[in-house]
Design an enzyme around this catalytic site. Sequence first.
Site, PDB file in Angstrom:
ATOM      1  N   HIS A 229       0.835  -1.168   0.165  1.00 24.92           N
ATOM      2  CA  HIS A 229      -0.157  -0.006  -0.027  1.00 24.92           C
ATOM      3  C   HIS A 229       0.905   1.283   0.008  1.00 24.92           C
ATOM      4  O   HIS A 229       2.050   1.204   0.570  1.00 24.92           O
ATOM      5  CB  HIS A 229      -0.917   0.327   1.077  1.00 24.92           C
ATOM      6  CG  HIS A 229      -0.123  -0.001   2.542  1.00 24.92           C
ATOM      7  ND1 HIS A 229       0.530   1.210   3.046  1.00 24.92           N
ATOM      8  CD2 HIS A 229       0.083  -1.112   3.566  1.00 24.92           C
ATOM      9  CE1 HIS A 229       1.103   0.839   4.281  1.00 24.92           C
ATOM     10  NE2 HIS A 229       0.829  -0.588   4.405  1.00 24.92           N
ATOM     11  N   GLU A 305      -2.123  -7.001   7.857  1.00 24.93           N
ATOM     12  CA  GLU A 305      -0.731  -7.022   8.267  1.00 24.93           C
ATOM     13  C   GLU A 305      -0.583  -7.728   9.923  1.00 24.93           C
ATOM     14  O   GLU A 305      -1.748  -8.037  10.275  1.00 24.93           O
ATOM     15  CB  GLU A 305      -0.480  -5.497   8.439  1.00 24.93           C
ATOM     16  CG  GLU A 305       1.001  -5.237   9.129  1.00 24.93           C
ATOM     17  CD  GLU A 305       2.094  -5.855   8.393  1.00 24.93           C
ATOM     18  OE1 GLU A 305       2.114  -6.980   8.539  1.00 24.93           O
ATOM     19  OE2 GLU A 305       2.979  -5.013   7.744  1.00 24.93           O
TER      20      GLU A 305
END
Length: 425
Positions: A229, A305
């Site tokens: 990202h 994550e």
Amino acid sequence: MTAPRRLVVEADGGSRGNPGPAGYGAVVLDPHDAGTLAEAAEYIGVATNNVAEYKGLIAGLRAVKELFPDTPVEVRVRMDSKLVVEQMSGRWKIKHPDMKPLAAEAASILPASSVTYEWIPRERNKHADRLANEAMDAGGRGGQWGRASSTAGLETPRTPAAPDSPPPGDAVAGAAKVRAAMAAARPATAAPQTEPTAFPQTGPAAAPQVGWGSAPDLGAPATFILLRHGETALTPEKRFSGSGGSDPELSETGRRQAARAAEAFAARGTVQEIVSSPLRRCRETASAVAARLGLEVRIDEGLRETDFGAWEGLTFAEVRERHAADLTAWLASPDAAPTGGGESFAEVAERVSATRDRLVARYAGRTVLLVTHVTPVKTLVRLALGAPPESLFRMELSPASVSTVAYYADGNPSLRLLNDTSHLR
């Protein structure tokens, strides 16, 4: 007291599709002369790589038990499956429901104190790998075969099955069973088995090649383009930002990075699907690309994550100041979790592996953009290379960088790109 007999078991398993047609191979070796004492191989029908690996381990340990039922043994198991080695060594937790009974079965065959585990690269596991591929080849042909002897290394076709025998596709018998008979233990003076030639033939069909000898007819791989990202407000400050924090949005810089990535993918024209982590920064990055390509974004929880627990939002220096002992343990072992109930790297690897297997099966032959985070990307790269957990700390992964891993039908991954940021310049 009788001294224990020292033995080596090498085992392997594979799946052409993961899940797909699967088989395993195992060999029992005398460590003094590398002589082959027993071999086992079997086509097990449709299964995953991990199931096939465990089945190979079980077959190898059972072969030892059959060879030396009344003799104490010390067995060194060598496999190229990091998952099986770490789980059976007790360093990684076993969470997947398909793995737990297989691990329990493997642990029950011999006393735990008599078995140790070692990870080896695939190129050092050629014997078991060859047996596993021969099993899958036999299953694919719908035939059965046996091995004349473990010392000769020859294959002899079996007599065709009687008409009332279970067909190759029978759910109980499996597509083809090719388990070799156990050979009697050879004396220490026996000559070691030679390695197979570079491109071995297994009867009428060639076994799929690995490494540099990858066969050209494996079909299009499942190609994962791994996009980290774009930046958030926490990124430049190098703060821990995982699944358990504030779920920050992209910063202005991060939005520009996402837009540039979208333009680059539009120019390439290769992305066919987009799958994203559920966290906001990834969804925003993925949405920018999807809008440019006219695709929809699927969300997969497995791509999130690491949960950094009490370290969320802190810098490395702040964690070292407040949680020094936990940080030291975390840096030293993949099983150590961040303070306050975070995820260990071993847990992340198990989650990411399961996600990888599921997505490879779903997107076989397609090019998929996975928008995710630092740890999942590094973990996929590490697993593709067969690298140890500490390699996570030795990779640079920039915001909005691109890495690529391709997964072929024989289970072989190929790292094609790492941390490319050329589209941002």
